[in-house]
Motif scaffolding. Structure first.
Motif, PDB file in Angstrom:
ATOM      1  N   ASP A 310       9.766  -5.570  12.118  1.00 39.49           N
ATOM      2  CA  ASP A 310       8.710  -4.656  11.707  1.00 39.49           C
ATOM      3  C   ASP A 310       7.845  -4.298  12.914  1.00 39.49           C
ATOM      4  O   ASP A 310       8.055  -4.793  14.028  1.00 39.49           O
ATOM      5  CB  ASP A 310       7.853  -5.251  10.582  1.00 39.49           C
ATOM      6  CG  ASP A 310       7.303  -6.631  10.924  1.00 39.49           C
ATOM      7  OD1 ASP A 310       6.931  -6.850  12.098  1.00 39.49           O
ATOM      8  OD2 ASP A 310       7.252  -7.493  10.034  1.00 39.49           O
ATOM      9  N   GLN A 311       6.843  -3.442  12.667  1.00 39.47           N
ATOM     10  CA  GLN A 311       6.010  -2.947  13.762  1.00 39.47           C
ATOM     11  C   GLN A 311       5.192  -4.054  14.413  1.00 39.47           C
ATOM     12  O   GLN A 311       5.024  -4.083  15.637  1.00 39.47           O
ATOM     13  CB  GLN A 311       5.094  -1.832  13.235  1.00 39.47           C
ATOM     14  CG  GLN A 311       4.444  -0.989  14.304  1.00 39.47           C
ATOM     15  CD  GLN A 311       5.383   0.019  14.913  1.00 39.47           C
ATOM     16  OE1 GLN A 311       6.530  -0.282  15.202  1.00 39.47           O
ATOM     17  NE2 GLN A 311       4.893   1.245  15.108  1.00 39.47           N
ATOM     18  N   LEU A 312       4.693  -4.974  13.608  1.00 36.79           N
ATOM     19  CA  LEU A 312       3.901  -6.065  14.181  1.00 36.79           C
ATOM     20  C   LEU A 312       4.760  -6.940  15.089  1.00 36.79           C
ATOM     21  O   LEU A 312       4.319  -7.349  16.172  1.00 36.79           O
ATOM     22  CB  LEU A 312       3.274  -6.902  13.069  1.00 36.79           C
ATOM     23  CG  LEU A 312       2.430  -8.095  13.535  1.00 36.79           C
ATOM     24  CD1 LEU A 312       1.316  -7.648  14.460  1.00 36.79           C
ATOM     25  CD2 LEU A 312       1.865  -8.860  12.335  1.00 36.79           C
ATOM     26  N   ALA A 313       5.963  -7.230  14.676  1.00 35.87           N
ATOM     27  CA  ALA A 313       6.854  -8.033  15.509  1.00 35.87           C
ATOM     28  C   ALA A 313       7.156  -7.319  16.819  1.00 35.87           C
ATOM     29  O   ALA A 313       7.261  -7.952  17.878  1.00 35.87           O
ATOM     30  CB  ALA A 313       8.142  -8.338  14.752  1.00 35.87           C
ATOM     31  N   LYS A 314       7.281  -6.002  16.774  1.00 36.04           N
ATOM     32  CA  LYS A 314       7.511  -5.238  17.995  1.00 36.04           C
ATOM     33  C   LYS A 314       6.295  -5.324  18.918  1.00 36.04           C
ATOM     34  O   LYS A 314       6.434  -5.496  20.143  1.00 36.04           O
ATOM     35  CB  LYS A 314       7.803  -3.779  17.650  1.00 36.04           C
ATOM     36  CG  LYS A 314       9.110  -3.561  16.899  1.00 36.04           C
ATOM     37  CD  LYS A 314       9.309  -2.092  16.544  1.00 36.04           C
ATOM     38  CE  LYS A 314      10.600  -1.888  15.768  1.00 36.04           C
ATOM     39  NZ  LYS A 314      10.813  -0.466  15.414  1.00 36.04           N
ATOM     40  N   MET A 315       5.107  -5.214  18.339  1.00 33.82           N
ATOM     41  CA  MET A 315       3.893  -5.317  19.141  1.00 33.82           C
ATOM     42  C   MET A 315       3.802  -6.689  19.815  1.00 33.82           C
ATOM     43  O   MET A 315       3.434  -6.799  20.991  1.00 33.82           O
ATOM     44  CB  MET A 315       2.663  -5.068  18.261  1.00 33.82           C
ATOM     45  CG  MET A 315       2.558  -3.641  17.728  1.00 33.82           C
ATOM     46  SD  MET A 315       1.345  -3.479  16.383  1.00 33.82           S
ATOM     47  CE  MET A 315      -0.146  -4.031  17.203  1.00 33.82           C
ATOM     48  N   LYS A 316       4.152  -7.731  19.086  1.00 37.80           N
ATOM     49  CA  LYS A 316       4.093  -9.078  19.651  1.00 37.80           C
ATOM     50  C   LYS A 316       5.093  -9.249  20.782  1.00 37.80           C
ATOM     51  O   LYS A 316       4.802  -9.903  21.797  1.00 37.80           O
ATOM     52  CB  LYS A 316       4.344 -10.109  18.552  1.00 37.80           C
ATOM     53  CG  LYS A 316       3.193 -10.246  17.566  1.00 37.80           C
ATOM     54  CD  LYS A 316       3.490 -11.318  16.526  1.00 37.80           C
ATOM     55  CE  LYS A 316       2.293 -11.512  15.592  1.00 37.80           C
ATOM     56  NZ  LYS A 316       2.559 -12.557  14.562  1.00 37.80           N
ATOM     57  N   ASP A 404      -1.305   1.665   9.716  1.00 37.52           N
ATOM     58  CA  ASP A 404      -1.667   1.301   8.344  1.00 37.52           C
ATOM     59  C   ASP A 404      -0.731   0.258   7.752  1.00 37.52           C
ATOM     60  O   ASP A 404      -1.132  -0.531   6.885  1.00 37.52           O
ATOM     61  CB  ASP A 404      -1.670   2.547   7.462  1.00 37.52           C
ATOM     62  CG  ASP A 404      -2.776   3.526   7.839  1.00 37.52           C
ATOM     63  OD1 ASP A 404      -3.752   3.088   8.465  1.00 37.52           O
ATOM     64  OD2 ASP A 404      -2.647   4.725   7.515  1.00 37.52           O
ATOM     65  N   ASP A 405       0.532   0.241   8.204  1.00 36.74           N
ATOM     66  CA  ASP A 405       1.497  -0.676   7.605  1.00 36.74           C
ATOM     67  C   ASP A 405       1.511  -2.052   8.265  1.00 36.74           C
ATOM     68  O   ASP A 405       2.319  -2.904   7.902  1.00 36.74           O
ATOM     69  CB  ASP A 405       2.898  -0.073   7.654  1.00 36.74           C
ATOM     70  CG  ASP A 405       3.363   0.220   9.083  1.00 36.74           C
ATOM     71  OD1 ASP A 405       2.509   0.229   9.984  1.00 36.74           O
ATOM     72  OD2 ASP A 405       4.569   0.439   9.277  1.00 36.74           O
ATOM     73  N   VAL A 406       0.633  -2.274   9.227  1.00 37.75           N
ATOM     74  CA  VAL A 406       0.557  -3.590   9.878  1.00 37.75           C
ATOM     75  C   VAL A 406      -0.451  -4.453   9.135  1.00 37.75           C
ATOM     76  O   VAL A 406      -1.632  -4.092   9.040  1.00 37.75           O
ATOM     77  CB  VAL A 406       0.158  -3.451  11.355  1.00 37.75           C
ATOM     78  CG1 VAL A 406      -0.111  -4.822  11.969  1.00 37.75           C
ATOM     79  CG2 VAL A 406       1.256  -2.735  12.137  1.00 37.75           C
ATOM     80  N   PRO A 407      -0.023  -5.588   8.557  1.00 40.81           N
ATOM     81  CA  PRO A 407      -0.959  -6.434   7.807  1.00 40.81           C
ATOM     82  C   PRO A 407      -1.980  -7.083   8.731  1.00 40.81           C
ATOM     83  O   PRO A 407      -1.723  -7.326   9.912  1.00 40.81           O
ATOM     84  CB  PRO A 407      -0.040  -7.472   7.162  1.00 40.81           C
ATOM     85  CG  PRO A 407       1.155  -7.526   8.059  1.00 40.81           C
ATOM     86  CD  PRO A 407       1.345  -6.138   8.590  1.00 40.81           C
ATOM     87  N   GLY A 421     -10.515   3.873  13.399  1.00 46.83           N
ATOM     88  CA  GLY A 421      -9.752   3.048  12.480  1.00 46.83           C
ATOM     89  C   GLY A 421      -9.825   1.572  12.808  1.00 46.83           C
ATOM     90  O   GLY A 421     -10.763   1.092  13.452  1.00 46.83           O
ATOM     91  N   ARG A 422      -8.790   0.827  12.371  1.00 49.00           N
ATOM     92  CA  ARG A 422      -8.748  -0.620  12.648  1.00 49.00           C
ATOM     93  C   ARG A 422      -8.373  -0.850  14.103  1.00 49.00           C
ATOM     94  O   ARG A 422      -7.310  -0.408  14.551  1.00 49.00           O
ATOM     95  CB  ARG A 422      -7.724  -1.310  11.751  1.00 49.00           C
ATOM     96  CG  ARG A 422      -8.158  -1.549  10.332  1.00 49.00           C
ATOM     97  CD  ARG A 422      -7.176  -2.469   9.627  1.00 49.00           C
ATOM     98  NE  ARG A 422      -5.808  -1.973   9.691  1.00 49.00           N
ATOM     99  CZ  ARG A 422      -4.723  -2.727   9.513  1.00 49.00           C
ATOM    100  NH1 ARG A 422      -4.848  -4.021   9.308  1.00 49.00           N
ATOM    101  NH2 ARG A 422      -3.520  -2.193   9.558  1.00 49.00           N
ATOM    102  N   LEU A 423      -9.243  -1.540  14.814  1.00 49.38           N
ATOM    103  CA  LEU A 423      -8.999  -1.815  16.222  1.00 49.38           C
ATOM    104  C   LEU A 423      -8.758  -3.307  16.411  1.00 49.38           C
ATOM    105  O   LEU A 423      -9.550  -4.144  15.951  1.00 49.38           O
ATOM    106  CB  LEU A 423     -10.187  -1.381  17.077  1.00 49.38           C
ATOM    107  CG  LEU A 423     -10.525   0.109  17.086  1.00 49.38           C
ATOM    108  CD1 LEU A 423     -11.745   0.367  17.968  1.00 49.38           C
ATOM    109  CD2 LEU A 423      -9.334   0.944  17.546  1.00 49.38           C
ATOM    110  N   LEU A 424      -7.674  -3.629  17.100  1.00 47.77           N
ATOM    111  CA  LEU A 424      -7.374  -5.008  17.461  1.00 47.77           C
ATOM    112  C   LEU A 424      -7.637  -5.178  18.951  1.00 47.77           C
ATOM    113  O   LEU A 424      -6.974  -4.558  19.783  1.00 47.77           O
ATOM    114  CB  LEU A 424      -5.915  -5.335  17.152  1.00 47.77           C
ATOM    115  CG  LEU A 424      -5.413  -6.706  17.643  1.00 47.77           C
ATOM    116  CD1 LEU A 424      -6.163  -7.835  16.937  1.00 47.77           C
ATOM    117  CD2 LEU A 424      -3.913  -6.837  17.433  1.00 47.77           C
TER     118      LEU A 424
END
Length: 679
Positions: A310-316, A404-407, A421-424
């Protein structure tokens, strides 16, 4: 991004240099070593001291505490701004040395310069107690480059050692710097670690120029105006800053005046950052073309993310690559102190500084459809003043716009922005914290988020205590001689894991046992480490586990038919930070954290519990603490929970915190008493 930190120039003696900022710690070390090894030759014993130094030396001083090593008699700067944007500043300082230690802390002067800042004059003097003057000229100065193995810069320093820097002597120096700043802003740091008798800032502006000021940690003073476009601020009897345990950074409490210059020429106004938005536009212009991806980068992104679910795993995966596969190396010459290198170059060479790594990370995220923004920060809380937009930053990180689809689960360093928006918030430079965390020094701190339409200063989040955990569980056995045999497991995540990982990773594997021994030695007087092992040391997204065993001889004290022991075996929370004379400065905790200790101690056969410590429950606005001791059969159960919920304790709240930590310290030293059942 070291240059902005180093822009706080070395305008005082070596003691001021050493304490000024983390970014110039290397400068202090190099210069201190050089001064110890080098002595000026050809110093002149003649009446060559200038009038301003002679006048300062005649000043009658008030009484100072006996441990005062030196006094600043005069700290003067004369700044002349020219219409073409060139700025020339003359610095003059004089110190009276009071104690022998002053030879180390105020034994010389170091002045930095680079391709943008020219050193045009340097001279120093000593006036001995009998009135003789000894002059040291610039030709006697030694010179050193100010870079180390991970940073190359065009900055250099010249340094002079004061001859006969003995108690009772007056030492002084004068130098002139000339530069064309990238941004028209300045600062006057008039408070140091020793008392200052007189400080003066004289400003000469061209016709039609304007200025604004902001005073920090000192009451605002209005200037005298002796002539057209001339302004003079003068302060007297400024107390020295006393270094206190766990105080905020030195520069976050020192008195200073920040200055901005506004040219009359509209074409030059762009070099004055009148607002945070303007500053963001300026930095956006510097970095606009830096994030273009090369074909090789695009292929690497594809390889790293191909099998991610998923997108989060790609970001990591991308974050781990930038953190661990791109070395930290800074090459900062001229505007390169602010402007990052191209992402493709950083990728190709596999090295860069903080802004380079942020640039590469941003470019790679863009390839998977995730946008991000530079965030300029200072790693010392309290340096950035929201009311005064400036380039006073020493570090660059990223604010990642979460799809939006990243928990949100596990992504603790987030903030909701009404427009972006949501900033990490994420620091690609810190290799010990995974995506979702933020280094402690950046939490509850300000960051300038650089968006295409300008900058906005945001408060970065303080992560809750639950994200920075330490759970310590121990199984121990006490024998009738008072010896304790124990096995402990520590489970760490968040900041406690980061700190211990860094400590362990930065020493050779054969020296890691000493890390365990140093920790145990803080609470055990007589012990032998019998085993130590580490789990997940290089898996930064996993909890760090530390397992160790030890034997402590005579842990419990024998008193007739009694054994006396402290149920809290290892780990300390109770400070004596507030003992002694009253503090002047706030307390700064490292982070919000929760830490638990749970110990089971098997008692020796033939002994029963005679007395147990009472349960403790303590709280203050900044933390909570509770502990209890119970006995079940022949096992003594000890557990406690320590939680810090905020990081800055203002001075007016210190009494509440003092009582809180006194209760903890008393609990840590409380004892259980065992009695031999059949003496």
């Amino acid at each position: 991004m070291h240059r902005s930190c180093c822009e706080i120039r070395n305008r005082r003696a070596i003691s001021q240099l050493a304490g000024a900022a983390a970014g110039i710690a290397v400068v202090a070390a190099l210069v201190s070593i050089a001064i110890v090894l080098w002595h000026p030759k050809g110093a002149l014993a003649a009446d060559t001291a200038p009038d301003w130094l002679r006048a300062a030396a005649q000043d009658k001083l008030p009484e100072y505490p006996k441990d005062t090593v030196a006094v600043v008699l005069l700290d003067e700067r004369i700044t002349t701004v020219r219409d073409n944007g060139e700025i020339e500043t003359r610095y003059r300082s004089a110190y009276r040395l009071l104690r022998p230690e002053a030879r180390n802390s105020h034994g010389g002067v170091a002045v930095d310069f680079d391709n943008e800042t020219k050193l045009t004059y340097l001279k120093a003097w000593t006036i001995t107690p009998n009135g003789d003057a000894i002059e040291v000229k610039e030709k006697e100065a030694a010179e050193v480059g100010l870079y180390n193995y991970e940073t190359y810069s065009d900055k250099k320093a010249k340094y002079l050692r004061f001859p006969e820097a003995n108690p009772g002597s007056v030492v002084g120096y004068e130098y002139v710097q000339r530069h064309r700043p990238f941004v028209f802003e300045d600062d006057w740091w008039f408070q140091s670690r020793v008392p200052t008798r007189k400080a003066r800032f004289m400003l000469q502006l061209p016709a039609g120029w304007e200025y604004t000021t902001l005073w920090a940690h000192y009451a605002e003073q209005k200037p005298a105006t002796p002539g057209a476009n001339q302004f003079v601020w003068e302060l007297q009897d400024i107390p020295g800053i006393e270094v206190e345990t766990d105080m905020p950074p030195w520069l976050a409490v020192a008195g200073r005046m920040d200055v901005k210059y506004f040219p009359r020429d509209p074409n030059m106004r762009g070099r004055t950052t009148g607002s945070w938005k303007d500053l963001g536009l300026w930095y956006s212009g510097l970095t606009g073309s830096s994030r273009a991806a090369s074909p090789q980068m695009q292929q690497k992104v594809a390889d790293l993310t191909a099998n991610q679910p998923d997108q989060l795993a790609k970001m990591k995966a991308l974050a781990e690559f930038v953190q661990r596969q791109v070395r930290y190396v800074a090459i900062e010459i001229g505007i390169g102190g602010y402007q990052p290198h191209n992402a493709s170059d950083v990728f190709a060479h596999r090295y860069g500084d903080c802004k380079d790594k942020a640039t590469l990370m941003s470019s790679m995220l863009h390839e998977i459809g995730v946008e991000s923004y530079y965030v300029l920060v200072d790693t010392k809380r309290g340096i950035v003043m929201p009311a005064f937009p400036s380039t006073r930053f020493n570090h660059a990180i990223l604010a990642i716009k979460l799809p939006d689809d990243v928990p949100a689960a596990g992504l603790y360093a987030t903030a909701n922005h009404p427009k972006l928006g949501r900033l990490l918030f994420f620091d690609p430079t810190n290799e010990y914290l995974p995506l979702g965390y933020l280094p402690s020094s950046l939490q509850d701190n300000y960051g300038l988020v650089v968006a295409p339409d300008g900058g906005e200063l945001l408060a970065m989040p303080l992560l809750p205590p639950s994200t920075n955990r330490l759970l310590r569980t121990g199984t121990m056995k006490l024998n009738e001689a008072g010896n304790l045999d124990g096995t402990v497991r520590e489970t760490r995540w968040g900041a406690p894991a980061e700190v211990r990982r860094a400590e362990l990773m930065e020493v050779a594997p054969n020296l890691r046992a000493k890390v365990f021994e140093d920790f145990l030695g803080a609470t055990l007087n007589n012990f032998t480490l019998t085993h130590a092992s580490i789990g997940n040391l290089d898996q930064y997204d996993q909890t760090l586990t530390l397992d160790y065993s030890f034997v402590s001889g005579g842990y419990a004290k024998l008193a007739g038919n009694l054994l006396i022991l402290q149920p809290r075996v290892v780990g300390t929370k109770g400070w004596n930070i507030l003992s002694g004379k009253p503090r002047k400065y706030p307390i700064e905790f490292r982070e919000a954290t929760r830490q638990d200790d749970v110990f089971d101690i098997t008692l020796p056969a033939g002994y029963v519990v005679d007395e147990l410590p009472n349960p403790v429950k303590a709280e203050c606005p900044y933390g909570t603490y509770k502990s209890e001791v119970e006995v079940s059969g022949n096992v003594l159960h000890y557990k406690r929970t320590y939680e810090i919920t905020d990081v800055i304790v203002p001075t007016q709240k210190l009494d509440e915190v003092k009582d809180f930590f006194h209760q903890i310290a008393a609990d840590e030293h409380s004892s259980a008493i065992l009695r031999r059942a059949n003496p």
